[in-house]
Motif scaffolding. Structure first.
Motif, PDB file in Angstrom:
ATOM      1  N   PHE A  61      64.976  39.146  23.478  1.00 30.32           N
ATOM      2  CA  PHE A  61      64.453  40.163  23.553  1.00 30.32           C
ATOM      3  C   PHE A  61      63.259  40.335  22.447  1.00 30.32           C
ATOM      4  CE2 PHE A  61      68.650  40.635  25.197  1.00 30.32           C
ATOM      5  CZ  PHE A  61      68.453  41.745  26.059  1.00 30.32           C
ATOM      6  N   GLY A  62      62.756  41.484  22.464  1.00 30.71           N
ATOM      7  CA  GLY A  62      61.565  41.605  21.557  1.00 30.71           C
ATOM      8  C   GLY A  62      60.667  40.319  21.462  1.00 30.71           C
ATOM      9  N   GLN A  63      60.414  40.004  20.310  1.00 31.66           N
ATOM     10  CA  GLN A  63      59.472  38.984  20.379  1.00 31.66           C
ATOM     11  C   GLN A  63      60.100  37.419  20.185  1.00 31.66           C
ATOM     12  OE1 GLN A  63      56.229  39.354  20.458  1.00 31.66           O
ATOM     13  NE2 GLN A  63      57.042  41.366  21.129  1.00 31.66           N
ATOM     14  N   SER A  64      61.466  37.430  20.008  1.00 32.83           N
ATOM     15  CA  SER A  64      62.155  36.342  19.955  1.00 32.83           C
ATOM     16  C   SER A  64      62.077  35.524  21.431  1.00 32.83           C
ATOM     17  CB  SER A  64      63.638  36.502  19.607  1.00 32.83           C
ATOM     18  OG  SER A  64      63.704  36.639  18.132  1.00 32.83           O
ATOM     19  N   ALA A  65      62.265  34.117  21.007  1.00 35.31           N
ATOM     20  CA  ALA A  65      62.294  33.379  22.245  1.00 35.31           C
ATOM     21  C   ALA A  65      63.258  33.619  23.391  1.00 35.31           C
ATOM     22  CB  ALA A  65      62.636  32.020  21.885  1.00 35.31           C
ATOM     23  N   ARG A  66      62.336  33.399  24.632  1.00 34.32           N
ATOM     24  CA  ARG A  66      63.312  33.477  25.853  1.00 34.32           C
ATOM     25  C   ARG A  66      63.864  32.313  26.416  1.00 34.32           C
ATOM     26  NH1 ARG A  66      60.787  37.959  29.723  1.00 34.32           N
ATOM     27  NH2 ARG A  66      62.934  38.178  30.300  1.00 34.32           N
ATOM     28  N   THR A  67      64.907  31.734  25.886  1.00 40.78           N
ATOM     29  CA  THR A  67      65.516  30.528  26.314  1.00 40.78           C
ATOM     30  C   THR A  67      66.998  30.662  27.005  1.00 40.78           C
ATOM     31  OG1 THR A  67      66.055  29.782  24.148  1.00 40.78           O
ATOM     32  CG2 THR A  67      64.005  29.271  25.064  1.00 40.78           C
ATOM     33  N   GLY A  68      67.343  30.003  28.165  1.00 40.98           N
ATOM     34  CA  GLY A  68      68.466  30.087  28.699  1.00 40.98           C
ATOM     35  C   GLY A  68      69.119  31.270  29.174  1.00 40.98           C
ATOM     36  N   GLU A  69      70.270  31.412  29.629  1.00 41.73           N
ATOM     37  CA  GLU A  69      70.883  32.446  30.402  1.00 41.73           C
ATOM     38  C   GLU A  69      71.141  33.624  29.293  1.00 41.73           C
ATOM     39  OE1 GLU A  69      75.331  30.692  30.166  1.00 41.73           O
ATOM     40  OE2 GLU A  69      74.601  31.233  32.018  1.00 41.73           O
ATOM     41  N   PHE A  70      71.322  34.802  29.660  1.00 42.95           N
ATOM     42  CA  PHE A  70      71.718  35.842  29.006  1.00 42.95           C
ATOM     43  C   PHE A  70      73.160  36.030  28.836  1.00 42.95           C
ATOM     44  CE2 PHE A  70      67.999  39.066  28.681  1.00 42.95           C
ATOM     45  CZ  PHE A  70      67.066  38.120  28.264  1.00 42.95           C
ATOM     46  N   SER A  71      73.795  35.659  27.788  1.00 48.05           N
ATOM     47  CA  SER A  71      75.233  35.993  27.690  1.00 48.05           C
ATOM     48  C   SER A  71      75.530  36.171  26.110  1.00 48.05           C
ATOM     49  CB  SER A  71      76.090  34.423  28.081  1.00 48.05           C
ATOM     50  OG  SER A  71      75.851  33.415  26.947  1.00 48.05           O
ATOM     51  N   ILE A  72      76.847  36.836  25.798  1.00 45.78           N
ATOM     52  CA  ILE A  72      77.146  37.061  24.326  1.00 45.78           C
ATOM     53  C   ILE A  72      77.301  35.710  23.979  1.00 45.78           C
ATOM     54  CG2 ILE A  72      78.951  38.045  22.873  1.00 45.78           C
ATOM     55  CD1 ILE A  72      77.285  40.047  24.335  1.00 45.78           C
ATOM     56  N   GLU A  73      77.789  34.647  24.421  1.00 40.76           N
ATOM     57  CA  GLU A  73      77.880  33.285  23.710  1.00 40.76           C
ATOM     58  C   GLU A  73      76.515  32.937  23.032  1.00 40.76           C
ATOM     59  OE1 GLU A  73      81.617  34.070  25.884  1.00 40.76           O
ATOM     60  OE2 GLU A  73      79.334  34.302  26.426  1.00 40.76           O
ATOM     61  N   ARG A  74      75.630  33.062  24.287  1.00 41.88           N
ATOM     62  CA  ARG A  74      74.068  32.340  23.913  1.00 41.88           C
ATOM     63  C   ARG A  74      73.460  33.364  22.866  1.00 41.88           C
ATOM     64  NH1 ARG A  74      71.306  27.740  24.102  1.00 41.88           N
ATOM     65  NH2 ARG A  74      69.168  28.325  24.798  1.00 41.88           N
ATOM     66  N   VAL A 174      61.143  52.758  25.022  1.00 41.77           N
ATOM     67  CA  VAL A 174      60.722  52.521  26.418  1.00 41.77           C
ATOM     68  C   VAL A 174      59.790  50.938  25.995  1.00 41.77           C
ATOM     69  CG1 VAL A 174      58.685  52.943  27.722  1.00 41.77           C
ATOM     70  CG2 VAL A 174      60.531  54.626  26.881  1.00 41.77           C
ATOM     71  N   ILE A 175      58.991  50.737  24.915  1.00 38.73           N
ATOM     72  CA  ILE A 175      58.158  49.684  24.587  1.00 38.73           C
ATOM     73  C   ILE A 175      59.295  48.394  24.757  1.00 38.73           C
ATOM     74  CG2 ILE A 175      56.999  48.182  22.708  1.00 38.73           C
ATOM     75  CD1 ILE A 175      55.820  50.992  21.884  1.00 38.73           C
ATOM     76  N   ASP A 176      60.639  48.470  23.988  1.00 42.40           N
ATOM     77  CA  ASP A 176      61.387  47.245  23.974  1.00 42.40           C
ATOM     78  C   ASP A 176      61.765  46.952  25.413  1.00 42.40           C
ATOM     79  OD1 ASP A 176      61.231  47.016  21.398  1.00 42.40           O
ATOM     80  OD2 ASP A 176      63.283  48.292  20.751  1.00 42.40           O
ATOM     81  N   ALA A 177      62.075  48.132  26.263  1.00 41.99           N
ATOM     82  CA  ALA A 177      62.748  47.906  27.486  1.00 41.99           C
ATOM     83  C   ALA A 177      61.532  47.273  28.495  1.00 41.99           C
ATOM     84  CB  ALA A 177      63.067  49.241  28.145  1.00 41.99           C
ATOM     85  N   LEU A 178      60.327  47.594  28.298  1.00 45.65           N
ATOM     86  CA  LEU A 178      59.435  47.010  29.174  1.00 45.65           C
ATOM     87  C   LEU A 178      59.211  45.448  28.801  1.00 45.65           C
ATOM     88  CD1 LEU A 178      56.623  49.994  28.980  1.00 45.65           C
ATOM     89  CD2 LEU A 178      57.934  49.056  31.180  1.00 45.65           C
ATOM     90  N   GLN A 179      59.622  45.047  27.703  1.00 44.29           N
ATOM     91  CA  GLN A 179      59.182  43.651  27.351  1.00 44.29           C
ATOM     92  C   GLN A 179      60.523  42.663  28.194  1.00 44.29           C
ATOM     93  OE1 GLN A 179      57.801  42.747  23.110  1.00 44.29           O
ATOM     94  NE2 GLN A 179      58.984  44.517  22.904  1.00 44.29           N
ATOM     95  N   VAL A 180      61.349  43.384  28.565  1.00 45.30           N
ATOM     96  CA  VAL A 180      62.551  42.622  29.402  1.00 45.30           C
ATOM     97  C   VAL A 180      62.518  43.442  30.693  1.00 45.30           C
ATOM     98  CG1 VAL A 180      63.628  41.510  27.565  1.00 45.30           C
ATOM     99  CG2 VAL A 180      64.130  43.897  28.133  1.00 45.30           C
ATOM    100  N   GLN A 185      69.087  44.430  33.313  1.00 46.87           N
ATOM    101  CA  GLN A 185      70.556  44.340  33.566  1.00 46.87           C
ATOM    102  C   GLN A 185      71.374  43.301  32.789  1.00 46.87           C
ATOM    103  OE1 GLN A 185      71.865  47.077  35.008  1.00 46.87           O
ATOM    104  NE2 GLN A 185      70.053  47.896  34.537  1.00 46.87           N
ATOM    105  N   ASP A 186      70.591  42.236  32.397  1.00 50.01           N
ATOM    106  CA  ASP A 186      71.291  41.065  32.059  1.00 50.01           C
ATOM    107  C   ASP A 186      72.160  41.250  30.747  1.00 50.01           C
ATOM    108  OD1 ASP A 186      70.045  40.172  34.427  1.00 50.01           O
ATOM    109  OD2 ASP A 186      68.995  38.491  33.456  1.00 50.01           O
ATOM    110  N   GLY A 187      71.329  42.020  29.903  1.00 53.76           N
ATOM    111  CA  GLY A 187      72.142  42.442  28.474  1.00 53.76           C
ATOM    112  C   GLY A 187      73.319  42.854  28.850  1.00 53.76           C
ATOM    113  N   HIS A 188      73.217  43.872  29.441  1.00 56.60           N
ATOM    114  CA  HIS A 188      74.335  45.024  29.785  1.00 56.60           C
ATOM    115  C   HIS A 188      75.643  44.121  30.679  1.00 56.60           C
ATOM    116  CE1 HIS A 188      72.379  48.499  28.233  1.00 56.60           C
ATOM    117  NE2 HIS A 188      71.421  48.158  29.314  1.00 56.60           N
ATOM    118  N   ALA A 189      75.001  43.341  31.538  1.00 61.14           N
ATOM    119  CA  ALA A 189      76.196  42.488  32.298  1.00 61.14           C
ATOM    120  C   ALA A 189      76.624  41.095  31.381  1.00 61.14           C
ATOM    121  CB  ALA A 189      75.322  41.738  33.321  1.00 61.14           C
ATOM    122  N   ALA A 190      76.051  40.814  30.423  1.00 56.69           N
ATOM    123  CA  ALA A 190      76.695  40.028  29.459  1.00 56.69           C
ATOM    124  C   ALA A 190      77.730  40.659  28.769  1.00 56.69           C
ATOM    125  CB  ALA A 190      75.656  39.600  28.441  1.00 56.69           C
TER     126      ALA A 190
END
Length: 264
Positions: A61-74, A174-180, A185-190
Motif C-alpha cells: 500500500f501507499g509507497q511501500s513495496a508491492r511484493t507477494g500476496e495480500f494476507s495478514i501474515e504477509r 481517494v488518493i490512497d485507494a487509487l494507488q491500489v 478488495q484484496d486487503g479486505h479479503a485478507a
C-alpha cells in the motif's frame, strides 16, 4: 505536518515508506485498508510530542513495496522486516481496522517484541462474521472507467464516513485507494480470511482496545474481543470508521496515556 519527516527504508522485502515525528519510546502506527500513513497525518505531530511516533505504509500500500500476496501474515512480515531494518527490538504497536489485525498477528508471533499493543476498531473475525458479510456489497469496489467516473464513485462510497469539512481527509482516502485500485478488495479479503481465533490466545502483550462510538462496523465486536484479550475498551465519542482523522486529539491522548505507562 509540523515536524513530520518521511523516508524510505530498505528491508528484506523491499523498500518501505515511513513517516515519523518526535523522539523517545518508539511507537509504530498501522493504517486500515486501503489507506497509507496519511491516515495518521494529524496524529503524528501530537504523539511526536511524547514519543518517537512512526507510521508506515503497509506492504503493498501507499509507497511501500508491492511484493507477494495480500494476507495478514504477509503484512505482518512487512512490519517485522521494517522493525529489523530500523534495528528496533521492542516497540509499541498501534493499528486501526486492518492495521489492528496486522498488529494482532505481530503480537501473536512474538510478544517479547512489543512493549504495548493498541487495537483500534479491530473486527472480530469469526466464521459467523464471514457468513454475515458474505453477501454484502464489496467494500470500496470500483472498476476503472475511461472517463474517470471511478474516482467520483470512490468519493461517493466513502462520503458518509466523513463529516462535513473533512474533504481534505476524504481526498487523501481517494488518493490512497487509487494507488491500489487494481487490488482494492484484496486487503479486505485478507481480513476475512485471517484465522483470528487461534491467534487471540497467543497475545501476551499489555493491550488496549479503542473504538469510535459511531463505528457501526466494529463497535459491536469490541466486548467479545475485550473478554478474549482480558483488556480494557475505551470508546471515543464523535468518531466512526475514521477515528484517527475525526478525533486525532482524543485518539493520540488515549494511545500515549497507555503506551507510556510505567511497566509493572
Amino acid at each position: 505536518m509540523t515536524g513530520v519527516r518521511r523516508r524510505y527504508v530498505d528491508t528484506r522485502l523491499g523498500q518501505m515508506h515511513l513517516a515519523e515525528c518526535g523522539s523517545g519510546t518508539p511507537v509504530l502506527f498501522l493504517h486500515q485498508t486501503p489507506r497509507s500513513w496519511t491516515e495518521y497525518i494529524r496524529v503524528l505531530p501530537i504523539a511526536g510530542g511524547s514519543v518517537h511516533a512512526m507510521a508506515m505504509d503497509t506492504l503493498g500500500f501507499g509507497q511501500s513495496a508491492r511484493t507477494g500476496e495480500f494476507s495478514i501474515e504477509r503484512f505482518a512480515d512487512g512490519v517485522e522486516a521494517l522493525l529489523d531494518a530500523l534495528g528496533l527490538s521492542r516497540v509499541a504497536l498501534v493499528g486501526h481496522h486492518t492495521g489492528a489485525v496486522i498488529a494482532l498477528e505481530v503480537a501473536a508471533r512474538d510478544p517479547s517484541r512489543l512493549s504495548a499493543l493498541v487495537l483500534s476498531a479491530m473486527p472480530h473475525v469469526t466464521p459467523g462474521r464471514r457468513e454475515r458479510v458474505r453477501d454484502l456489497p464489496q467494500v470500496d469496489h470500483v472498476r476503472p472507467a475511461a472517463d474517470g467516473a471511478h474516482v467520483t464513485e470512490l468519493w461517493r462510497q466513502r462520503r458518509a464516513f466523513y463529516d462535513a469539512g473533512q474533504e481534505d481527509d476524504l481526498t487523501r482516502f481517494v488518493i490512497d485507494a487509487l494507488q491500489v485500485v487494481d487490488r482494492l478488495q484484496d486487503g479486505h479479503a485478507a481480513v476475512g480470511a485471517y484465522g483470528m481465533a487461534s491467534r487471540l490466545p497467543l497475545v501476551r502483550t499489555r493491550t488496549l482496545l479503542l473504538c469510535g462510538a459511531q463505528d457501526a462496523y466494529s463497535l459491536p465486536d469490541q466486548p467479545a474481543l475485550a473478554r478474549a484479550l482480558g483488556c480494557e475498551l475505551q470508546v471515543i465519542d464523535g468518531a466512526g470508521v475514521c477515528l484517527p482523522e475525526q478525533r486525532p486529539d482524543a485518539f493520540a491522548e488515549a494511545v500515549m496515556s497507555f503506551v507510556t505507562q510505567p511497566r509493572v
